[in-house]
Write an enzyme that holds these catalytic residues in place. Structure first.
Site, mmCIF file in Angstrom:
data_model
loop_
_atom_site.group_PDB
_atom_site.id
_atom_site.type_symbol
_atom_site.label_atom_id
_atom_site.label_comp_id
_atom_site.label_asym_id
_atom_site.label_seq_id
_atom_site.Cartn_x
_atom_site.Cartn_y
_atom_site.Cartn_z
ATOM 1 N NE ARG A 106 -6.367 0.596 -1.598
ATOM 2 C CZ ARG A 106 -5.739 1.218 -0.512
ATOM 3 N NH1 ARG A 106 -4.450 1.019 -0.322
ATOM 4 N NH2 ARG A 106 -6.334 2.126 0.027
ATOM 5 C CG ASP A 126 -3.061 8.117 -1.428
ATOM 6 O OD1 ASP A 126 -2.902 8.795 -0.478
ATOM 7 O OD2 ASP A 126 -2.695 6.777 -1.632
ATOM 8 C CD GLN A 178 -2.866 2.924 6.958
ATOM 9 O OE1 GLN A 178 -3.648 3.352 7.890
ATOM 10 N NE2 GLN A 178 -3.659 2.775 5.704
ATOM 11 N NE ARG A 222 -0.185 1.753 3.540
ATOM 12 C CZ ARG A 222 0.999 2.669 3.641
ATOM 13 N NH1 ARG A 222 2.355 2.002 3.619
ATOM 14 N NH2 ARG A 222 0.690 3.870 3.655
ATOM 15 N N GLY A 223 0.201 2.354 -0.115
ATOM 16 C CA GLY A 223 1.170 3.549 -0.347
ATOM 17 C C GLY A 223 1.141 4.015 -1.632
ATOM 18 C CB ALA A 224 0.264 6.859 -4.104
ATOM 19 C CG ASN A 242 -2.230 11.670 2.417
ATOM 20 O OD1 ASN A 242 -1.918 10.733 1.800
ATOM 21 N ND2 ASN A 242 -1.877 12.022 3.536
ATOM 22 C CE LYS A 243 -5.086 5.869 4.414
ATOM 23 N NZ LYS A 243 -6.181 5.097 3.629
HETATM 24 O O1 MRU Z 1 -4.361 3.171 2.134
HETATM 25 P P1 MRU Z 1 -3.135 3.456 1.970
HETATM 26 O O2 MRU Z 1 -2.388 2.930 3.179
HETATM 27 O O3 MRU Z 1 -2.599 3.054 0.769
HETATM 28 O O4 MRU Z 1 -2.805 5.096 2.099
HETATM 29 C C1 MRU Z 1 -1.694 5.719 1.893
HETATM 30 C C2 MRU Z 1 -1.558 7.106 2.258
HETATM 31 O O5 MRU Z 1 -2.682 7.678 2.302
HETATM 32 C C3 MRU Z 1 -0.320 7.670 2.122
HETATM 33 O O6 MRU Z 1 -0.288 8.825 2.903
HETATM 34 C C4 MRU Z 1 0.151 8.233 0.865
HETATM 35 O O7 MRU Z 1 -0.269 6.968 -0.086
HETATM 36 C C5 MRU Z 1 1.417 8.693 0.836
HETATM 37 S S1 MRU Z 1 2.680 8.068 -0.543
HETATM 38 C C6 MRU Z 1 3.993 7.816 0.133
#
Ligand code: MRU
Length: 337
Positions: free
Chosen positions: A89, A229, A188, A53-55, A239-240
């Protein structure tokens, strides 16, 4: 970055085994479990289930998965596998950026493994450059920096986006102190960011998300930095969930609020935040929590009233007006206005 002093990437191509390799983020920080598969469906499922996970990590991992899928034949690649990966996703635009990149490479009959590996390498270079641009902006006050979710190497192949600036600061001898938002509901921050920072010897303190505004009011936060994201053409940033609330509180307290994101997170096709798709996730992420017992076994526990329905938007959108600067690999990124 490092696990017990050894360098690793969150996702990579295992040249000897001719397949992707990744760290299973669902198991962290309790178990360090590396996985490999030569089945593109397993790679797609690992994105859906948030093992990866993470963009930027999602984008690079999808590229590696599509390099595998190319072996299934050209028709299957275009008709089945590209749509399959694009459905994994919805919010992180890096996924679509990587899929478009691999689609183009397929049409040109390029070496798909080489293209996917180069895509991951480019992401790492972008992160390192971004961190260099970000670090001086974080070298303010007593270097007490608040971050949300996980925008470190786990989320971005290596280095990270927001955490890249903190790691660079640490290497310059600046000793940042990081307030880590736990980041409900999937934690996270508690599970991944705190673990990453401890591995790098960065001074950090975990806090409940709801503590953030109060810490700002108490003068305990010098700067805030998060990843992203998807960034719309006008600078509105998804973002999150919880990022928007941080930005509102930062503005009220005159605290700089930075977004760190590579150009693969910018989406010129989204004119503003209203056109960014927001992922709605399973209610169980809110009604239950997962943890480790004294014997080291993981358990899922209900923490909400029986029968209560839950609302679980995974992301929110912060309007550009609340963002002090968006920092990318080339320095400050400015929206079309
Ligand atoms: O749902 P996730 O854990 O994939 O969400 C990730 C985020 O929101 C991060 O802040 C984002 O991808 C930052 S990129 C390094």
């Amino acid at each position: 970055m490092n696990i017990n002093g050894q360098h690793h990437r969150a996702v990579m191509w295992n040249v000897a085994h001719r397949c992707p390799r990744w760290i299973n983020q669902r198991e962290l920080p309790f178990n360090i479990q590396w996985r490999e598969s030569d089945d593109p469906e397993v790679v797609a499922l690992a994105i859906e289930s948030m093992e990866v996970r993470g963009a930027p990590s999602i984008g690079a991992f999808a590229a590696l998965g599509l390099a595998l899928a190319w072996r299934k034949g050209e028709d299957a690649f275009h008709q089945y596998w590209l749509p399959r990966f694009r459905r994994t996703r919805p919010t992180a635009v890096n996924l679509f950026h990587a899929c478009d990149n691999m689609e183009q490479a397929a049409r040109n009959h390029e070496d798909m493994v080489a293209v996917a590996m180069a895509y991951a390498d480019a992401e790492v270079q972008r992160n390192q450059a971004m961190g260099e641009h970000l670090a001086p902006r974080l070298a303010v006050g007593e270097r007490r920096i608040l971050t949300h979710c996980n925008a470190g190497w786990l989320a971005a192949v290596d280095w990270g986006t927001a955490l890249s600036g903190i790691y660079q600061l640490q290497r310059q001898g600046e000793t940042p102190k990081v307030w880590v938002d736990e980041t409900r509901p999937r934690l996270q921050g508690a599970r991944l960011t705190a673990w990453e920072l401890l591995q790098e010897g960065v001074d950090c303190r975990l806090q409940a998300d709801v503590a953030a505004a109060w810490m700002m009011a108490c003068g305990q936060v010098d700067a805030i930095v998060t990843g992203a994201d998807r960034i719309a053409a006008n600078g509105d940033t998804a973002n999150k969930i919880g990022t928007y609330a941080l930005a509102l509180a930062a503005k009220a307290h005159g605290i700089p609020f930075y977004i760190a994101a590579p150009r693969s997170t910018m989406d010129a096709h989204c004119p503003d935040g209203r056109s960014i798709p927001i992922e709605q996730r399973d209610e169980q992420e809110v009604t239950h929590a997962q943890g480790l017992d004294a014997l080291g076994a993981t358990h899922t526990l209900r923490i909400a009233s029986l029968g209560v329905a839950a609302n679980n938007p995974a992301f929110d959108v912060t309007p550009y007006d609340y963002i002090t600067a968006i920092v990318c690999e080339d320095g400050e990124w400015l929206p079309e206005r």
